[in-house]
Design a protein around this motif. Structure first.
Motif, PDB file in Angstrom:
ATOM      1  N   SER A 214      43.656  49.255  48.667  1.00 36.58           N
ATOM      2  CA  SER A 214      42.781  50.282  48.858  1.00 36.58           C
ATOM      3  C   SER A 214      42.238  50.394  47.470  1.00 36.58           C
ATOM      4  O   SER A 214      41.023  50.852  47.356  1.00 36.58           O
ATOM      5  N   LYS A 215      42.532  49.861  46.396  1.00 40.07           N
ATOM      6  CA  LYS A 215      42.068  49.886  44.996  1.00 40.07           C
ATOM      7  C   LYS A 215      41.331  48.698  44.797  1.00 40.07           C
ATOM      8  O   LYS A 215      40.229  48.806  44.333  1.00 40.07           O
ATOM      9  N   SER A 216      42.038  47.716  44.815  1.00 42.35           N
ATOM     10  CA  SER A 216      41.314  46.476  44.463  1.00 42.35           C
ATOM     11  C   SER A 216      40.157  45.758  45.388  1.00 42.35           C
ATOM     12  O   SER A 216      39.431  45.252  44.748  1.00 42.35           O
ATOM     13  N   ILE A 217      39.958  46.034  46.431  1.00 42.03           N
ATOM     14  CA  ILE A 217      38.982  45.709  47.548  1.00 42.03           C
ATOM     15  C   ILE A 217      37.844  46.373  47.073  1.00 42.03           C
ATOM     16  O   ILE A 217      36.805  45.929  46.734  1.00 42.03           O
ATOM     17  N   PRO A 218      37.613  47.571  47.064  1.00 40.35           N
ATOM     18  CA  PRO A 218      36.493  48.473  46.504  1.00 40.35           C
ATOM     19  C   PRO A 218      35.889  47.841  45.046  1.00 40.35           C
ATOM     20  O   PRO A 218      35.003  47.821  44.656  1.00 40.35           O
ATOM     21  N   ASP A 219      36.988  47.729  44.167  1.00 37.23           N
ATOM     22  CA  ASP A 219      36.868  47.451  42.846  1.00 37.23           C
ATOM     23  C   ASP A 219      36.079  46.096  42.751  1.00 37.23           C
ATOM     24  O   ASP A 219      35.262  45.685  42.140  1.00 37.23           O
ATOM     25  N   MET A 220      36.291  45.132  44.002  1.00 34.21           N
ATOM     26  CA  MET A 220      35.839  43.847  43.840  1.00 34.21           C
ATOM     27  C   MET A 220      34.488  43.618  44.401  1.00 34.21           C
ATOM     28  O   MET A 220      33.720  42.771  43.864  1.00 34.21           O
ATOM     29  N   TYR A 221      33.792  44.749  45.094  1.00 32.80           N
ATOM     30  CA  TYR A 221      32.584  44.405  45.687  1.00 32.80           C
ATOM     31  C   TYR A 221      31.363  44.159  44.538  1.00 32.80           C
ATOM     32  O   TYR A 221      30.849  43.258  44.822  1.00 32.80           O
ATOM     33  N   PRO A 222      31.166  44.713  43.362  1.00 32.12           N
ATOM     34  CA  PRO A 222      30.367  44.201  42.519  1.00 32.12           C
ATOM     35  C   PRO A 222      30.520  43.043  41.736  1.00 32.12           C
ATOM     36  O   PRO A 222      29.600  42.549  41.206  1.00 32.12           O
ATOM     37  N   LYS A 223      31.686  42.567  41.855  1.00 31.92           N
ATOM     38  CA  LYS A 223      32.457  41.370  40.933  1.00 31.92           C
ATOM     39  C   LYS A 223      32.369  40.259  42.052  1.00 31.92           C
ATOM     40  O   LYS A 223      32.597  39.140  41.803  1.00 31.92           O
ATOM     41  N   ALA A 224      32.215  40.325  43.366  1.00 32.83           N
ATOM     42  CA  ALA A 224      32.419  39.377  44.159  1.00 32.83           C
ATOM     43  C   ALA A 224      31.476  38.100  43.906  1.00 32.83           C
ATOM     44  O   ALA A 224      31.899  36.974  43.872  1.00 32.83           O
ATOM     45  N   TYR A 225      30.411  38.338  43.299  1.00 24.83           N
ATOM     46  CA  TYR A 225      29.513  36.902  43.089  1.00 24.83           C
ATOM     47  C   TYR A 225      29.978  36.151  41.975  1.00 24.83           C
ATOM     48  O   TYR A 225      29.888  34.903  42.005  1.00 24.83           O
ATOM     49  N   ARG A 226      30.945  36.982  41.185  1.00 26.30           N
ATOM     50  CA  ARG A 226      31.592  36.108  39.997  1.00 26.30           C
ATOM     51  C   ARG A 226      32.606  35.514  40.537  1.00 26.30           C
ATOM     52  O   ARG A 226      32.951  34.415  39.772  1.00 26.30           O
ATOM     53  N   TRP A 227      33.394  36.054  41.347  1.00 25.25           N
ATOM     54  CA  TRP A 227      34.810  35.180  41.935  1.00 25.25           C
ATOM     55  C   TRP A 227      34.462  34.160  42.501  1.00 25.25           C
ATOM     56  O   TRP A 227      35.418  33.262  42.821  1.00 25.25           O
ATOM     57  N   VAL A 228      33.506  33.669  43.043  1.00 21.90           N
ATOM     58  CA  VAL A 228      32.987  32.699  43.840  1.00 21.90           C
ATOM     59  C   VAL A 228      33.334  31.464  43.044  1.00 21.90           C
ATOM     60  O   VAL A 228      34.164  30.623  43.413  1.00 21.90           O
ATOM     61  N   ALA A 229      32.640  31.358  42.163  1.00 28.71           N
ATOM     62  CA  ALA A 229      33.027  30.348  41.108  1.00 28.71           C
ATOM     63  C   ALA A 229      34.618  29.900  40.349  1.00 28.71           C
ATOM     64  O   ALA A 229      34.972  29.173  40.283  1.00 28.71           O
ATOM     65  N   GLU A 230      34.925  31.218  40.434  1.00 29.86           N
ATOM     66  CA  GLU A 230      36.084  31.249  39.733  1.00 29.86           C
ATOM     67  C   GLU A 230      37.310  30.747  40.941  1.00 29.86           C
ATOM     68  O   GLU A 230      38.272  30.070  40.533  1.00 29.86           O
ATOM     69  N   MET A 231      36.999  31.061  42.202  1.00 24.74           N
ATOM     70  CA  MET A 231      37.729  30.425  42.967  1.00 24.74           C
ATOM     71  C   MET A 231      37.723  29.046  43.239  1.00 24.74           C
ATOM     72  O   MET A 231      38.567  28.149  43.447  1.00 24.74           O
ATOM     73  N   GLN A 232      36.496  28.428  43.108  1.00 25.27           N
ATOM     74  CA  GLN A 232      36.339  27.173  42.887  1.00 25.27           C
ATOM     75  C   GLN A 232      37.020  26.195  41.806  1.00 25.27           C
ATOM     76  O   GLN A 232      37.454  25.187  41.954  1.00 25.27           O
ATOM     77  N   GLU A 233      37.140  27.007  40.860  1.00 27.99           N
ATOM     78  CA  GLU A 233      37.575  26.451  39.681  1.00 27.99           C
ATOM     79  C   GLU A 233      39.231  26.382  39.910  1.00 27.99           C
ATOM     80  O   GLU A 233      39.765  25.473  39.542  1.00 27.99           O
ATOM     81  N   ILE A 234      39.849  27.479  40.734  1.00 29.40           N
ATOM     82  CA  ILE A 234      41.318  27.562  40.779  1.00 29.40           C
ATOM     83  C   ILE A 234      41.449  26.169  41.860  1.00 29.40           C
ATOM     84  O   ILE A 234      42.370  25.449  41.729  1.00 29.40           O
ATOM     85  N   ALA A 235      40.571  26.008  42.894  1.00 31.03           N
ATOM     86  CA  ALA A 235      40.657  24.727  43.594  1.00 31.03           C
ATOM     87  C   ALA A 235      40.623  23.440  42.845  1.00 31.03           C
ATOM     88  O   ALA A 235      41.441  22.506  43.036  1.00 31.03           O
ATOM     89  N   ASP A 236      39.621  23.457  42.068  1.00 31.71           N
ATOM     90  CA  ASP A 236      39.812  22.301  41.141  1.00 31.71           C
ATOM     91  C   ASP A 236      41.040  22.067  40.326  1.00 31.71           C
ATOM     92  O   ASP A 236      41.393  21.161  40.034  1.00 31.71           O
ATOM     93  N   PHE A 237      41.663  23.183  39.761  1.00 25.95           N
ATOM     94  CA  PHE A 237      42.763  22.980  38.976  1.00 25.95           C
ATOM     95  C   PHE A 237      43.723  22.679  39.809  1.00 25.95           C
ATOM     96  O   PHE A 237      44.586  21.894  39.392  1.00 25.95           O
TER      97      PHE A 237
END
Length: 288
Positions: A214-237
């Motif tokens: 309930s807290k983390s999902i609304p907080d994520m909305y404006p940051k979602a575009y930045r998290w795309v590359a971060e998830m790709q980095e985790i996959a590479d890791f």
């Protein structure tokens, strides 16, 4: 008082600058080609705009940008440091995989720049709160101690260059991956007509999970575009041989879809807000 240079005046970069400034430091930044919103944020934090070359006059240069921009920033710092007898240390504080960190450090081969691997865990610094924690590896000379002297919490790791990045990948994979998983399953519940029942069950049997989402999902909305590359980095890791890498490539797609929605129809955001019982937040969001 020392000068720090921070490349990246986003929410995190400007808040880190504000913490340093509040403790008596001067923080330089380069705002060439940046948006009006970014320029206003830097000015509000008290950052001093300078030309690119003047960034190399700082005692430390910090990179706090989206992961996809980390290599480009390193190339800029390598360029402006070229030929200097005593260039400042460069600390990459971005959410990148150790392999990316090694590629970044390779941009400085042949130079005398001391390249340090860093990771920020926690939200932007806020008045009255001690966090976030900045992890640094590859800092045998403790060049990062200057950050501690000006109000930041620093923990040096014994591991080599890349250890701090590995820590960030693992932590973000758990923390942000959990948020992405929750968002994906809540949207699936909405599509199948099970949203109300799922929310009730979470509230009853997994109240801690319900509060977290309930807290983390609304907080994520404006940051979602930045998290795309971060998830790709985790996959590479994780690497191609680890089946979990597929999970994080999928998470990158989840966040990309949500980022598009934030900029466009906001239909998915409205669905998530309805399930979570959150006020409609999307209409108030402005991308940096």
């Amino acid at each position: 008082m020392p000068d720090f240079a921070i490349i990246g005046a986003g929410a995190m970069g400007s808040a880190v600058a504000r913490r340093l400034i509040d403790h008596g430091a001067t923080v330089l930044t380069c705002l060439e080609g940046r948006s009006e919103r970014t320029i206003a944020r830097a000015e509000a934090a008290g950052m001093v705009p300078v030309g690119r070359q003047d960034l190399a006059k700082a005692a430390l240069v910090l990179s706090i940008v989206p992961p996809a921009e980390a290599i480009e920033v390193a190339e800029l710092v390598a360029d402006i440091s070229s030929g200097l007898q005593a260039p400042p240390p460069f600390i990459d504080l971005n959410a990148i995989a150790p392999k990316t960190m090694q590629a970044l450090a390779a941009r400085f081969e042949g130079s005398t720049v001391d390249v340090l691997d860093g990771a920020i865990i926690g939200g932007p610094p806020a008045p009255g709160k001690p966090g976030p924690t900045i992890y640094i590896s590859g800092d045998s000379a403790e060049r990062s101690r200057l950050l501690e002297d000006y109000g930041l919490r620093v923990r040096r790791l014994d591991g080599p260059l890349g250890a701090a990045s590995a820590l960030k990948m693992c932590y973000a994979g758990i923390n942000k991956g959990f948020t992405g998983l929750g968002a994906a399953m809540l949207l699936a519940a909405s599509r199948s007509g099970a949203a109300e029942s799922l929310k009730a069950e979470l509230t009853e049997s997994l109240p801690d999970v319900d509060r977290k989402l309930s807290k983390s999902i609304p907080d994520m909305y404006p940051k979602a575009y930045r998290w795309v590359a971060e998830m790709q980095e985790i996959a590479d890791f994780l690497g191609e041989d680890d089946p979990a890498a597929t999970i994080f490539r999928g998470m990158a797609e989840v966040f990309a879809r949500l980022a598009d929605d934030v900029q466009g129809s906001r239909r998915l955001v409205r669905q998530l807000d309805e399930i979570l019982g959150s006020p409609e937040t999307a209409c108030a969001m402005v991308m940096p």
